[in-house]
Motif scaffolding. Structure first.
Motif, PDB file in Angstrom:
ATOM      1  N   ASP A   1      18.577  40.645 113.310  1.00 52.21           N
ATOM      2  CA  ASP A   1      18.447  39.467 114.162  1.00 52.21           C
ATOM      3  C   ASP A   1      17.108  38.796 113.910  1.00 52.21           C
ATOM      4  O   ASP A   1      16.097  39.210 114.451  1.00 52.21           O
ATOM      5  CB  ASP A   1      18.577  39.868 115.628  1.00 52.21           C
ATOM      6  CG  ASP A   1      18.659  38.629 116.518  1.00 52.21           C
ATOM      7  OD1 ASP A   1      18.250  37.545 116.064  1.00 52.21           O
ATOM      8  OD2 ASP A   1      19.141  38.747 117.645  1.00 52.21           O
ATOM      9  N   PRO A   2      17.110  37.761 113.068  1.00 50.03           N
ATOM     10  CA  PRO A   2      15.835  37.117 112.741  1.00 50.03           C
ATOM     11  C   PRO A   2      15.406  36.098 113.781  1.00 50.03           C
ATOM     12  O   PRO A   2      14.375  35.465 113.634  1.00 50.03           O
ATOM     13  CB  PRO A   2      16.146  36.412 111.419  1.00 50.03           C
ATOM     14  CG  PRO A   2      17.599  36.089 111.520  1.00 50.03           C
ATOM     15  CD  PRO A   2      18.240  37.130 112.403  1.00 50.03           C
ATOM     16  N   SER A   3      16.174  35.948 114.851  1.00 47.89           N
ATOM     17  CA  SER A   3      15.963  34.782 115.717  1.00 47.89           C
ATOM     18  C   SER A   3      15.006  35.058 116.863  1.00 47.89           C
ATOM     19  O   SER A   3      14.791  34.219 117.700  1.00 47.89           O
ATOM     20  CB  SER A   3      17.300  34.295 116.265  1.00 47.89           C
ATOM     21  OG  SER A   3      17.836  35.267 117.139  1.00 47.89           O
ATOM     22  N   SER A   4      14.439  36.227 116.915  1.00 38.75           N
ATOM     23  CA  SER A   4      13.602  36.537 118.065  1.00 38.75           C
ATOM     24  C   SER A   4      12.212  36.970 117.621  1.00 38.75           C
ATOM     25  O   SER A   4      11.871  38.140 117.704  1.00 38.75           O
ATOM     26  CB  SER A   4      14.263  37.634 118.892  1.00 38.75           C
ATOM     27  OG  SER A   4      13.620  37.739 120.138  1.00 38.75           O
ATOM     28  N   PRO A   5      11.408  36.023 117.167  1.00 40.93           N
ATOM     29  CA  PRO A   5      10.115  36.395 116.607  1.00 40.93           C
ATOM     30  C   PRO A   5       9.126  36.916 117.638  1.00 40.93           C
ATOM     31  O   PRO A   5       8.185  37.595 117.285  1.00 40.93           O
ATOM     32  CB  PRO A   5       9.601  35.093 116.003  1.00 40.93           C
ATOM     33  CG  PRO A   5      10.296  34.030 116.750  1.00 40.93           C
ATOM     34  CD  PRO A   5      11.635  34.582 117.115  1.00 40.93           C
ATOM     35  N   PHE A   6       9.316  36.584 118.899  1.00 40.19           N
ATOM     36  CA  PHE A   6       8.296  36.930 119.883  1.00 40.19           C
ATOM     37  C   PHE A   6       8.589  38.190 120.674  1.00 40.19           C
ATOM     38  O   PHE A   6       7.718  39.007 120.903  1.00 40.19           O
ATOM     39  CB  PHE A   6       8.118  35.786 120.882  1.00 40.19           C
ATOM     40  CG  PHE A   6       7.372  34.641 120.302  1.00 40.19           C
ATOM     41  CD1 PHE A   6       5.994  34.676 120.222  1.00 40.19           C
ATOM     42  CD2 PHE A   6       8.045  33.543 119.805  1.00 40.19           C
ATOM     43  CE1 PHE A   6       5.292  33.616 119.680  1.00 40.19           C
ATOM     44  CE2 PHE A   6       7.349  32.481 119.262  1.00 40.19           C
ATOM     45  CZ  PHE A   6       5.968  32.524 119.194  1.00 40.19           C
TER      46      PHE A   6
ATOM     47  N   SER B   1      13.147  41.210 114.328  1.00 37.94           N
ATOM     48  CA  SER B   1      11.827  40.783 113.892  1.00 37.94           C
ATOM     49  C   SER B   1      10.802  41.296 114.886  1.00 37.94           C
ATOM     50  O   SER B   1      10.960  41.153 116.078  1.00 37.94           O
ATOM     51  CB  SER B   1      11.807  39.258 113.845  1.00 37.94           C
ATOM     52  OG  SER B   1      10.537  38.818 113.509  1.00 37.94           O
TER      53      SER B   1
ATOM     54  N   GLU C   1       5.863  39.540 113.259  1.00 35.94           N
ATOM     55  CA  GLU C   1       5.326  38.920 112.059  1.00 35.94           C
ATOM     56  C   GLU C   1       6.373  38.033 111.383  1.00 35.94           C
ATOM     57  O   GLU C   1       7.457  38.503 111.025  1.00 35.94           O
ATOM     58  CB  GLU C   1       4.881  40.013 111.084  1.00 35.94           C
ATOM     59  CG  GLU C   1       4.054  39.492 109.936  1.00 35.94           C
ATOM     60  CD  GLU C   1       3.844  40.580 108.886  1.00 35.94           C
ATOM     61  OE1 GLU C   1       3.331  40.251 107.810  1.00 35.94           O
ATOM     62  OE2 GLU C   1       4.225  41.726 109.138  1.00 35.94           O
ATOM     63  N   LEU C   2       6.041  36.780 111.197  1.00 34.05           N
ATOM     64  CA  LEU C   2       6.937  35.879 110.487  1.00 34.05           C
ATOM     65  C   LEU C   2       7.099  36.418 109.064  1.00 34.05           C
ATOM     66  O   LEU C   2       6.121  36.679 108.378  1.00 34.05           O
ATOM     67  CB  LEU C   2       6.334  34.477 110.463  1.00 34.05           C
ATOM     68  CG  LEU C   2       7.270  33.325 110.090  1.00 34.05           C
ATOM     69  CD1 LEU C   2       8.306  33.084 111.155  1.00 34.05           C
ATOM     70  CD2 LEU C   2       6.478  32.052 109.863  1.00 34.05           C
ATOM     71  N   GLY C   3       8.331  36.594 108.654  1.00 36.39           N
ATOM     72  CA  GLY C   3       8.555  37.130 107.326  1.00 36.39           C
ATOM     73  C   GLY C   3       8.578  38.647 107.288  1.00 36.39           C
ATOM     74  O   GLY C   3       8.897  39.234 106.256  1.00 36.39           O
TER      75      GLY C   3
ATOM     76  N   VAL D   1      16.625  26.995 116.699  1.00 36.91           N
ATOM     77  CA  VAL D   1      17.499  28.045 116.210  1.00 36.91           C
ATOM     78  C   VAL D   1      16.804  29.229 115.566  1.00 36.91           C
ATOM     79  O   VAL D   1      17.452  30.190 115.214  1.00 36.91           O
ATOM     80  CB  VAL D   1      18.497  27.498 115.181  1.00 36.91           C
ATOM     81  CG1 VAL D   1      19.597  26.712 115.858  1.00 36.91           C
ATOM     82  CG2 VAL D   1      17.784  26.642 114.167  1.00 36.91           C
ATOM     83  N   GLY D   2      15.525  29.193 115.391  1.00 35.82           N
ATOM     84  CA  GLY D   2      14.954  30.354 114.721  1.00 35.82           C
ATOM     85  C   GLY D   2      13.455  30.273 114.646  1.00 35.82           C
ATOM     86  O   GLY D   2      12.817  29.680 115.502  1.00 35.82           O
ATOM     87  N   GLN D   3      12.906  30.875 113.623  1.00 31.69           N
ATOM     88  CA  GLN D   3      11.457  30.944 113.528  1.00 31.69           C
ATOM     89  C   GLN D   3      10.858  29.613 113.120  1.00 31.69           C
ATOM     90  O   GLN D   3       9.774  29.257 113.554  1.00 31.69           O
ATOM     91  CB  GLN D   3      11.072  32.026 112.512  1.00 31.69           C
ATOM     92  CG  GLN D   3      11.468  33.397 113.016  1.00 31.69           C
ATOM     93  CD  GLN D   3      11.098  34.481 112.038  1.00 31.69           C
ATOM     94  OE1 GLN D   3      11.043  34.236 110.845  1.00 31.69           O
ATOM     95  NE2 GLN D   3      10.845  35.671 112.539  1.00 31.69           N
TER      96      GLN D   3
ATOM     97  N   VAL E   1      10.142  27.444 115.970  1.00 32.79           N
ATOM     98  CA  VAL E   1       9.093  28.022 116.795  1.00 32.79           C
ATOM     99  C   VAL E   1       7.749  27.651 116.180  1.00 32.79           C
ATOM    100  O   VAL E   1       6.817  27.235 116.865  1.00 32.79           O
ATOM    101  CB  VAL E   1       9.263  29.549 116.923  1.00 32.79           C
ATOM    102  CG1 VAL E   1       8.034  30.176 117.573  1.00 32.79           C
ATOM    103  CG2 VAL E   1      10.503  29.863 117.743  1.00 32.79           C
TER     104      VAL E   1
ATOM    105  N   LYS F   1      17.325  32.751 123.573  1.00 34.65           N
ATOM    106  CA  LYS F   1      17.028  33.996 122.888  1.00 34.65           C
ATOM    107  C   LYS F   1      16.107  33.816 121.686  1.00 34.65           C
ATOM    108  O   LYS F   1      15.432  34.744 121.281  1.00 34.65           O
ATOM    109  CB  LYS F   1      18.307  34.711 122.469  1.00 34.65           C
ATOM    110  CG  LYS F   1      18.947  34.199 121.211  1.00 34.65           C
ATOM    111  CD  LYS F   1      20.197  34.982 120.909  1.00 34.65           C
ATOM    112  CE  LYS F   1      19.918  36.154 120.011  1.00 34.65           C
ATOM    113  NZ  LYS F   1      21.097  36.478 119.186  1.00 34.65           N
ATOM    114  N   ALA F   2      16.059  32.615 121.146  1.00 31.54           N
ATOM    115  CA  ALA F   2      15.284  32.431 119.919  1.00 31.54           C
ATOM    116  C   ALA F   2      13.778  32.402 120.180  1.00 31.54           C
ATOM    117  O   ALA F   2      13.047  31.648 119.558  1.00 31.54           O
ATOM    118  CB  ALA F   2      15.734  31.172 119.199  1.00 31.54           C
ATOM    119  N   GLY F   3      13.341  33.217 121.114  1.00 36.17           N
ATOM    120  CA  GLY F   3      11.902  33.305 121.329  1.00 36.17           C
ATOM    121  C   GLY F   3      11.321  32.108 122.067  1.00 36.17           C
ATOM    122  O   GLY F   3      10.112  31.994 122.210  1.00 36.17           O
TER     123      GLY F   3
ATOM    124  N   GLU G   1       8.948  32.098 125.427  1.00 34.23           N
ATOM    125  CA  GLU G   1       7.490  32.242 125.332  1.00 34.23           C
ATOM    126  C   GLU G   1       6.794  30.926 124.993  1.00 34.23           C
ATOM    127  O   GLU G   1       5.605  30.784 125.268  1.00 34.23           O
ATOM    128  CB  GLU G   1       7.136  33.278 124.257  1.00 34.23           C
ATOM    129  CG  GLU G   1       7.462  34.719 124.633  1.00 34.23           C
ATOM    130  CD  GLU G   1       8.907  35.094 124.333  1.00 34.23           C
ATOM    131  OE1 GLU G   1       9.715  34.174 124.043  1.00 34.23           O
ATOM    132  OE2 GLU G   1       9.230  36.285 124.405  1.00 34.23           O
TER     133      GLU G   1
END
Lengths: 325, 325
Positions: free
Chosen positions: A92-97, A125, A128-130, B158-160, B163, B188-190, B193
């Protein structure tokens, strides 16, 4: 997921040995190490290197709600029934925080939880981005070394992150479903270009014909050489298993096509190059963070905010400090 | 969008001068230069540097279908009615391959197309991952230098990527709408925050109360110090203008809060630092691509595929070649 702290710590070499013997706890611990970016990560990578390359990697992607988990689970069942060892990474890349991604319908996978021939792991995630883009290929390598015949990598199809992750795969399956908006919207995230197989899931619902037709229409517009693979558009009802045999057959056909045209080696070389670049870029990015406060991006940014320096000139300074050029 | 080739080429200095005088074609050309990553980009950045920092930057984000374009358009109207000059950047980070992003309902913005106090520009990712993240802040600077009081940056949430782009903003508005799935999915995509203001758009529809309640419930769980900003949850019907006054008022209040607590300067410094880092990382990434074939990621990747080298060791080699360390 196994308790990581229950047993005495094993060495990386022992863990890799145990993972190669197919022991699920060892596999899980190794994946945790790479997911956490642990110091042992390099040792893990080095120990795995000679033991990878055997697994077929299949990516599954699509918007939330198209039934990725159900399809993945049904695929696991189909592959298990012919005796394959199967690994699943739900990414799930969609939750960076938040660090803890809300992974949709994990419960669907429960039916395989006690099957020793299946490894299932969710990855999210961790800030860290990436970071996920770097950790996921390593996790695939671990499952590969653990003897998986097929590794399924399931990602939410929403942006660039999962396009990057999909590029991990030998074969990428793009899922859509009726009622998810029109097909063009469903594939807008650049997935048209990465799809090897399209699946219209929930094909027992109204609109499945239209969705399949729209996709075929779009595919017809794409220029392809005669020898090039033409992505099929399949109809499935993953929850009942309808269409699953055709999906498995398409995966096999695509794999054979790749091998026949030398494309498999090409894709894997490109994948490894992207992986090496991603790790190197991450290292360079960390080195930028480690510059002395006076030479840091933060110090330069103050001058940018004050209008004394433009951001490109500031970046030049930063790069020069790092590379001497 | 103006025809970029119709008039004789102006120098960067002339373009910046014309943009500062508020001439739309000059603004559009400058944005094209940064979007294309043209060689003049550095000159543009240098010429703009002394003339920026005046604009308030407001980000609007949310899933497809929540009514971002309609809300942006309504906001433009509200800000224009009090005499502000307004810039709009509609950013679509979700299409890394096709180059031409499918930007939803651009037609909604047509009502402002002939208003000389409004600059509207769509930006899409042109292939390079992170390219949009680098170009968008520059485009904001151009609109800022062109005398915009407020720059609205609208992105698909939708994603990073978005953000990252939302982090451009002094104030970030997160939009949701009834029937977009539950509120937890919607955010959900962060975005929880990053949100300074929540808007439940289409609030005349069933489910608006529940959506607002869910959001307030989630916000109540977040720990905040007494002096910290508490994001309001507003209800709007952007298509009729209902709730727009409250939205404008919330934007003003948030801006005042930022200024009062020194947070505006802090956010802008962090934003500039992120921008400088992104440009530097992009430059380093390009330098990796420019290494000689023998030292390249591609050459190292061949050894990775062969199992002779692990990807971390390969990345170390690459970084060492670039930095001498």
């Amino acid at each position: 997921m196994p308790d990581r702290s229950a047993a005495p710590r094993a060495s990386v070499a022992q863990l890799v040995e145990a993972a190669r013997a197919g022991r699920p706890r060892a596999v899980a611990r190794l994946i945790s190490l790479v997911e956490d970016g642990a110091p042992e990560l390099r040792e893990v990578a080095a120990a795995l290197a000679p033991h990878t390359g055997g697994a077929r990697v299949v990516g599954l992607t699509g918007a939330p709600g198209v039934g990725k988990s159900t399809t993945t689970s049904a695929l696991v069942g189909a592959l298990r029934s012919r005796g394959e060892r199967v690994g699943v990474l739900a990414v799930d890349p969609s939750s960076p925080f938040t660090g803890g991604a809300i992974l949709g319908d994990r419960v669907r996978m429960q039916e395989h939880a006690l099957d020793e021939g299946v490894f299932i792991r969710s990855m999210s995630s961790r800030g860290e981005l990436g970071g996920l883009a770097a950790a996921t290929p390593q996790a695939v390598r671990i499952l590969d070394a653990a003897g998986c015949d097929t590794v399924l990598v399931e990602t939410v199809g929403v942006g660039q992150a999962e396009v990057a992750i999909a590029s991990l795969a030998d074969t990428t399956v793009v899922l859509t479903a009726p009622g998810m908006g029109d097909a063009i919207q469903a594939v807008k995230a650049g997935v048209l270009e990465i799809a090897d197989v399209f699946v219209v899931n929930k094909a027992d619902r109204d609109g499945a014909d239209a969705a399949a037709r729209d996709l075929r229409g779009m595919l017809a517009l794409a220029r392809r050489e005669p020898y090039e693979w033409r992505p099929p558009v399949l109809r499935c009802v993953a929850s009942t298993g309808d269409g699953l045999d055709e999906l498995v057959e398409s995966l096999d056909k695509h794999r054979a096509h790749l091998a026949e045209h030398g494309e498999l080696a090409r894709r894997r070389a490109a994948r490894a190059a992207a992986e090496v670049r991603a790790i190197a870029t991450g290292q360079l990015s960390r080195r930028l963070d480690e510059l002395s406060p006076a030479a840091s991006a933060t110090a330069l940014a103050e001058r940018v905010v004050a209008g004394e320096l433009d951001p490109y000139a500031a970046a030049d300074t930063l790069v020069h400090t790092l590379t001497g050029r």
